[in-house]
Design an enzyme around this catalytic site. Structure first.
Site, PDB file in Angstrom:
ATOM      1  N   ASN A 188     -29.181   4.359   5.083  1.00  0.00           N
ATOM      2  CA  ASN A 188     -27.882   3.273   6.047  1.00  0.00           C
ATOM      3  C   ASN A 188     -27.427   2.240   4.603  1.00  0.00           C
ATOM      4  O   ASN A 188     -28.460   1.423   4.707  1.00  0.00           O
ATOM      5  CB  ASN A 188     -28.372   2.927   7.474  1.00  0.00           C
ATOM      6  CG  ASN A 188     -27.875   1.704   8.290  1.00  0.00           C
ATOM      7  OD1 ASN A 188     -27.502   1.231   8.013  1.00  0.00           O
ATOM      8  ND2 ASN A 188     -28.980   1.976   9.801  1.00  0.00           N
ATOM      9  N   ALA A 189     -26.608   1.878   5.171  1.00  0.00           N
ATOM     10  CA  ALA A 189     -25.587   0.912   4.183  1.00  0.00           C
ATOM     11  C   ALA A 189     -25.888  -0.005   4.718  1.00  0.00           C
ATOM     12  O   ALA A 189     -25.139  -1.536   4.974  1.00  0.00           O
ATOM     13  CB  ALA A 189     -24.237   1.008   4.135  1.00  0.00           C
ATOM     14  N   ASP A 190     -26.203  -0.204   5.620  1.00  0.00           N
ATOM     15  CA  ASP A 190     -25.791  -2.180   7.380  1.00  0.00           C
ATOM     16  C   ASP A 190     -27.355  -1.673   7.644  1.00  0.00           C
ATOM     17  O   ASP A 190     -27.435  -1.990   8.774  1.00  0.00           O
ATOM     18  CB  ASP A 190     -24.735  -1.185   8.073  1.00  0.00           C
ATOM     19  CG  ASP A 190     -24.882  -2.985   8.891  1.00  0.00           C
ATOM     20  OD1 ASP A 190     -25.017  -3.604   8.487  1.00  0.00           O
ATOM     21  OD2 ASP A 190     -24.167  -2.609  10.093  1.00  0.00           O
ATOM     22  N   PRO A 191     -28.150  -2.006   6.891  1.00  0.00           N
ATOM     23  CA  PRO A 191     -29.548  -2.446   7.584  1.00  0.00           C
ATOM     24  C   PRO A 191     -29.823  -4.060   7.937  1.00  0.00           C
ATOM     25  O   PRO A 191     -29.493  -4.915   6.956  1.00  0.00           O
ATOM     26  CB  PRO A 191     -30.664  -1.856   6.609  1.00  0.00           C
ATOM     27  CG  PRO A 191     -29.515  -2.636   4.911  1.00  0.00           C
ATOM     28  CD  PRO A 191     -27.863  -2.483   5.223  1.00  0.00           C
TER      29      PRO A 191
END
Length: 106
Positions: A20-23
């Protein structure tokens, strides 16, 4: 709980090479087991993801190990293997090392 969250992200990045690149806190839920009250992280919202190549996955793994071991030379090598450079790298490598020493200070 934090150990489990870290393990889950480490699995995604270093083993699976997909994460997930939006943690952020809104993308993490905690499920508490009704039997024993064990807290388990639940990762949410995989709308923005990154898939790493094998060499990127290994490079980031080397970077994490080098940071954990406080090994400035290995950190620099890992960063270089990932293709990351800064304005100092070629001309003033000592500044690179100074940056990493500062970054890993107490």
């Amino acid at each position: 709980l934090m150990s489990r969250v870290i393990s889950a992200y480490a699995q995604c990045i270093f083993v699976d090479g997909f994460f997930n690149a939006d943690p952020h806190a809104g993308n993490l839920l905690v499920r508490v087991s009704p039997h024993g009250g064990e807290a388990m992280p639940v990762l949410l919202d995989f709308g923005m993801t990154v898939r790493l190549t094998e060499s990127q996955r290994l490079g980031y793994a080397r970077l994490a190990v080098a940071a954990h071991e406080m090994d400035v030379a290995a950190l620099r090598s890992a960063v270089t293997s990932l293709g990351l450079v800064n304005s100092q790298s070629g001309d003033m490598p000592d500044r690179d090392l100074a940056f990493w020493r500062f970054f890993m200070r107490d």
